[in-house]
Design a protein around this motif. Structure first.
Motif, mmCIF file in Angstrom:
data_model
loop_
_atom_site.group_PDB
_atom_site.id
_atom_site.type_symbol
_atom_site.label_atom_id
_atom_site.label_comp_id
_atom_site.label_asym_id
_atom_site.label_seq_id
_atom_site.Cartn_x
_atom_site.Cartn_y
_atom_site.Cartn_z
ATOM 1 N N ARG A 36 1.352 -33.498 -39.196
ATOM 2 C CA ARG A 36 1.936 -33.361 -40.608
ATOM 3 C C ARG A 36 1.620 -34.776 -40.936
ATOM 4 O O ARG A 36 1.995 -35.806 -40.293
ATOM 5 C CB ARG A 36 3.345 -32.850 -40.550
ATOM 6 N N ARG A 37 1.355 -34.986 -42.430
ATOM 7 C CA ARG A 37 1.599 -36.097 -43.226
ATOM 8 C C ARG A 37 2.839 -36.400 -43.383
ATOM 9 O O ARG A 37 3.746 -35.540 -43.459
ATOM 10 C CB ARG A 37 0.703 -35.939 -44.472
ATOM 11 N N TYR A 38 3.276 -37.628 -43.802
ATOM 12 C CA TYR A 38 4.567 -38.239 -44.113
ATOM 13 C C TYR A 38 5.012 -37.425 -45.377
ATOM 14 O O TYR A 38 6.167 -36.535 -45.463
ATOM 15 C CB TYR A 38 4.355 -39.590 -44.702
ATOM 16 N N THR A 39 4.253 -36.998 -46.326
ATOM 17 C CA THR A 39 4.480 -36.063 -47.510
ATOM 18 C C THR A 39 4.825 -34.728 -47.042
ATOM 19 O O THR A 39 5.844 -34.092 -47.613
ATOM 20 C CB THR A 39 3.591 -36.211 -48.386
ATOM 21 N N ASP A 40 4.082 -33.971 -46.017
ATOM 22 C CA ASP A 40 4.403 -32.722 -45.532
ATOM 23 C C ASP A 40 5.798 -32.644 -44.753
ATOM 24 O O ASP A 40 6.391 -31.835 -45.142
ATOM 25 C CB ASP A 40 3.367 -32.427 -44.516
ATOM 26 N N LEU A 41 6.025 -33.742 -44.034
ATOM 27 C CA LEU A 41 7.362 -33.780 -43.500
ATOM 28 C C LEU A 41 8.679 -33.854 -44.527
ATOM 29 O O LEU A 41 9.560 -33.118 -44.333
ATOM 30 C CB LEU A 41 7.388 -34.692 -42.396
ATOM 31 N N ILE A 71 -6.908 -38.713 -39.721
ATOM 32 C CA ILE A 71 -7.668 -37.371 -39.355
ATOM 33 C C ILE A 71 -8.601 -37.627 -40.584
ATOM 34 O O ILE A 71 -8.144 -37.784 -41.735
ATOM 35 C CB ILE A 71 -6.852 -36.184 -39.498
ATOM 36 N N PRO A 72 -9.906 -37.060 -40.458
ATOM 37 C CA PRO A 72 -10.786 -37.085 -41.724
ATOM 38 C C PRO A 72 -10.268 -36.262 -42.786
ATOM 39 O O PRO A 72 -10.108 -34.946 -42.244
ATOM 40 C CB PRO A 72 -12.299 -36.837 -41.066
ATOM 41 N N LYS A 73 -10.439 -36.579 -43.887
ATOM 42 C CA LYS A 73 -10.203 -35.800 -45.178
ATOM 43 C C LYS A 73 -8.465 -35.634 -45.428
ATOM 44 O O LYS A 73 -8.052 -34.959 -46.352
ATOM 45 C CB LYS A 73 -10.784 -34.543 -45.325
ATOM 46 N N CYS A 74 -7.895 -36.080 -44.307
ATOM 47 C CA CYS A 74 -6.372 -35.884 -44.527
ATOM 48 C C CYS A 74 -5.435 -37.130 -44.450
ATOM 49 O O CYS A 74 -4.357 -37.342 -44.778
ATOM 50 C CB CYS A 74 -5.769 -35.221 -43.122
ATOM 51 N N GLY A 75 -6.312 -38.247 -43.977
ATOM 52 C CA GLY A 75 -5.667 -39.544 -44.040
ATOM 53 C C GLY A 75 -4.600 -39.645 -42.654
ATOM 54 O O GLY A 75 -4.924 -39.042 -41.625
ATOM 55 N N LEU A 76 -3.762 -40.559 -42.747
ATOM 56 C CA LEU A 76 -2.898 -40.700 -41.468
ATOM 57 C C LEU A 76 -1.963 -39.306 -41.201
ATOM 58 O O LEU A 76 -1.052 -38.868 -42.161
ATOM 59 C CB LEU A 76 -2.216 -41.910 -41.736
ATOM 60 N N VAL A 77 -1.859 -38.875 -40.315
ATOM 61 C CA VAL A 77 -0.683 -37.738 -39.618
ATOM 62 C C VAL A 77 0.094 -38.274 -38.642
ATOM 63 O O VAL A 77 -0.311 -39.120 -37.917
ATOM 64 C CB VAL A 77 -1.503 -36.635 -39.513
#
Length: 224
Positions: A36-41, A71-77
């Protein structure tokens, strides 16, 4: 490592210091569903203050429970390390234990996609999963698609829009689609039969039939 220390040399103490700070287990719960990205969490835990989320993520990283990767196309997770993933059977066992004391939801209690996913994983009985079941479940604004087959459960998020690192299930229509609410726990606990759950409007079958719902209750059960 969390700042709090119990001052005891014990494995249980170390575990408590690592993962029992407020919100830490829920972050781990959501990361057991997937990276999960920070925003997802933040979106999945809408009541968590941002400073607490940042602090817990830092503590869990320092404890070797999670890591941050690109992760490509997702950024930092954020994702669980192997050490963190070892918590899965413990978290599922805690979920089954807590199920017995849930009671009725408070007015402001919510169900998130990740919490519902983990609830299904908590209740899943692989020993009964020789038969397949493809179903879709709606709880308020949350909608999941799940498939059982070969003793395994796979779940993907349909609504709200899934995080970009979510999984994908094969297409086609599910054989069972139903809408429900928190009272689903009565069906999972066996205190309501599928027929009673439908009659009392605890479950609304949108696609499929009662036989499919009965198979669902065979596959998903937690003692109350």
């Amino acid at each position: 490592m969390a700042a709090r220390s119990y001052g005891q040399y014990c494995g249980i103490t170390t575990a408590a210091e690592l993962i029992t700070e407020r919100w830490a287990l829920l972050i781990i719960r959501d990361l057991l569903v997937g990276p999960r990205r920070y925003t997802d969490l933040n979106q999945g835990l809408p009541k968590i203050p941002t400073n607490i989320l940042a602090a817990r993520l830092k503590e869990l990283q320092e404890g070797g429970v999670i890591r941050r990767i690109p992760i490509p196309k997702c950024g930092l997770v954020y994702e669980l390390t192997d050490y963190g993933r070892d918590l899965e059977p413990i978290v599922l066992a805690l979920g089954r234990w807590g199920f017995r004391s849930m009671g009725d939801p408070k007015d402001d209690d919510i169900v998130t996609a990740d919490s519902l996913t983990m609830a299904l994983r908590t209740a899943f009985r692989p020993e009964f999963a020789s038969a397949s079941l493809d179903f879709q479940i709606q709880v308020d604004a949350v909608e999941l698609r799940a498939q059982v087959g070969g003793g395994e459960l796979r779940v993907v998020q349909i609504a709200p829009p899934a995080p970009p690192v979510g999984g994908v299930l094969p297409g086609g229509e599910p054989e069972l689609k139903f809408a429900t609410g928190p009272d689903l726990r009565h069906l999972i606990a066996g205190t309501l039969t599928p027929a009673e759950a439908v009659k009392q409007n605890v479950v609304r079958i949108l696609q499929g039939d009662l036989t499919s719902l009965e198979r669902f209750t065979t596959l998903f059960h937690v003692d109350s």
